[in-house]
Design an enzyme around this catalytic site. Structure first.
Site, PDB file in Angstrom:
ATOM      1  CB  CYS A   1      -0.869  -0.022   1.254  1.00  0.00           C
ATOM      2  SG  CYS A   1      -1.888  -1.503   1.397  1.00  0.00           S
TER       3      CYS A   1
ATOM      4  CB  ALA B   1       0.076   6.239  -3.035  1.00  0.00           C
ATOM      5  N   PRO B   2       1.724   7.907  -0.749  1.00  0.00           N
ATOM      6  CG  PRO B   2       2.265  10.019   0.127  1.00  0.00           C
ATOM      7  CD  PRO B   2       1.541   8.738   0.471  1.00  0.00           C
TER       8      PRO B   2
ATOM      9  N   GLY C   1       6.346   7.717   0.720  1.00  0.00           N
ATOM     10  CA  GLY C   1       7.319   8.099   1.755  1.00  0.00           C
ATOM     11  C   GLY C   1       8.160   6.915   2.193  1.00  0.00           C
ATOM     12  CE  LYS C   2       5.411   4.135   6.975  1.00  0.00           C
ATOM     13  NZ  LYS C   2       4.346   5.085   6.589  1.00  0.00           N
TER      14      LYS C   2
ATOM     15  CD  GLU D   1      -2.352   3.662  -3.311  1.00  0.00           C
ATOM     16  OE1 GLU D   1      -1.662   3.542  -2.296  1.00  0.00           O
ATOM     17  OE2 GLU D   1      -3.602   3.690  -3.282  1.00  0.00           O
TER      18      GLU D   1
ATOM     19  CG  ASP E   1      -8.177  -5.017  -3.415  1.00  0.00           C
ATOM     20  OD1 ASP E   1      -7.451  -5.288  -2.439  1.00  0.00           O
ATOM     21  OD2 ASP E   1      -9.370  -4.706  -3.308  1.00  0.00           O
TER      22      ASP E   1
ATOM     23  CB  CYS F   1      -0.614   6.404  11.000  1.00  0.00           C
ATOM     24  SG  CYS F   1      -1.575   6.541   9.534  1.00  0.00           S
TER      25      CYS F   1
END
Ligand SMILES: C[S@@+](CC[C@H](N)C(=O)[O-])C[C@H]1O[C@@H](n2cnc3c(N)ncnc32)[C@H](O)[C@@H]1O
Length: 253
Positions: A116, A118-119, A121-122, A140, A167, A238
């Site tokens: 998963c 986007a965007p 960062g990881k 994504e 998915d 998060c």
């Protein structure tokens, strides 16, 4: 509507945390700390521009190339940010990346899935931490968010990353036992933003937490199927809810 949801959220955590609730409540209302990661892939001293502009920062004691901003200045206006030298990122985001990259240290050409992504960062952090070795498949499902992922991969020079848009729940069946490492940074109820983002508090409900838990459980089962025997998976969210964290992990074990 959002007041009612906040009250239910608070009642839930008062029950779970008891006398520690007030610390939790106060911490969630603080402005987020500002950190940034410096892209080490190009041989450019990106910090020099910040020094010349007098932008204050401190090295993070735990992570290399990670800094805490000590001034309230928009780093996003700097050339370093605009040209992919600096990524504004919370330290909690670097923990799953750091864990997975360490676990892949002994693989010369690791094959990794960011389910998963986007965007990105990881994904961009992981690409950098594994020194662009091997291949990262960044998936994504949302076509609009896929655009931000492409943008960041290009901007941060993450050339060992290829993207897909399916998915995540079907990946395990499509690519069983394929990946040495998988990052599942799952969609969640975003409880970390409950006081800072009106949309998050408006949307929060016990039903949302249960709905996300169901999706996360399906994603983690799929990720597990896509993992090579002996491979490493890191699961992160998060949000705080036990349902979406320990509950999801428990359903797999
Ligand atoms: C927490 S965000 C990922 C943040 C990203 N890892 C980063 O560090 O920049 C979760 C992402 O999962 C995507 N998503 C939601 N449902 C999905 C699914 N069924 N399969 C794959 N991705 C999904 C969302 O569109 C969202 O972009």
């Amino acid at each position: 509507m959002s007041i009612i949801n906040l009250k239910r959220f608070e009642d839930k955590y008062k029950y779970l945390l008891g006398e520690k609730f007030s610390d939790f409540h106060d911490a969630l209302q603080l402005p987020p700390l500002k950190y940034f990661r410096v892209n080490s892939v190009r041989n450019i001293d990106y910090l020099k521009e910040l020094d010349v502009k007098g932008i204050g920062y401190l090295s993070d004691p735990y992570f290399n190339d990670f800094y805490k901003l000590t001034d309230d200045v928009p780093v996003s206006d700097t050339i370093s940010f605009l040209t992919g030298g600096v990524y504004i990122q919370n330290p909690s985001s670097i923990i799953p990346v750091d864990m997975l990259s360490r676990a892949l240290n002994d693989k010369e050409e690791p094959v990794v899935l960011d389910m998963c992504a986007a965007p990105g960062g990881k994904t961009t952090g992981l690409s950098e931490k594994i020194d662009r070795r091997g291949l990262i498949v960044a998936n994504e499902v949302s076509k609009s968010r896929l655009k931000s992922l492409h943008f960041n991969l290009e901007k941060y020079g993450a050339w060992n990353v290829k993207t897909t848009s399916v998915d995540g729940r079907v990946v395990g069946k499509m690519l069983p036992e394929t990946f040495d490492g998988i990052l599942l940074d799952a969609p969640c109820s975003n409880e970390n933003k409950i006081y800072r983002n009106p949309e998050v508090s408006r949307n929060w409900s016990e039903d949302l937490v249960r709905k996300m838990q169901k999706l996360q459980t399906e994603l983690i089962v799929s990720a597990y199927e896509a993992l090579k025997p002996g491979g490493i998976m890191v699961y992160s969210t998060c949000t705080f809810s036990v349902e979406e964290n320990e509950g999801v992990i428990r359903s797999l074990l």
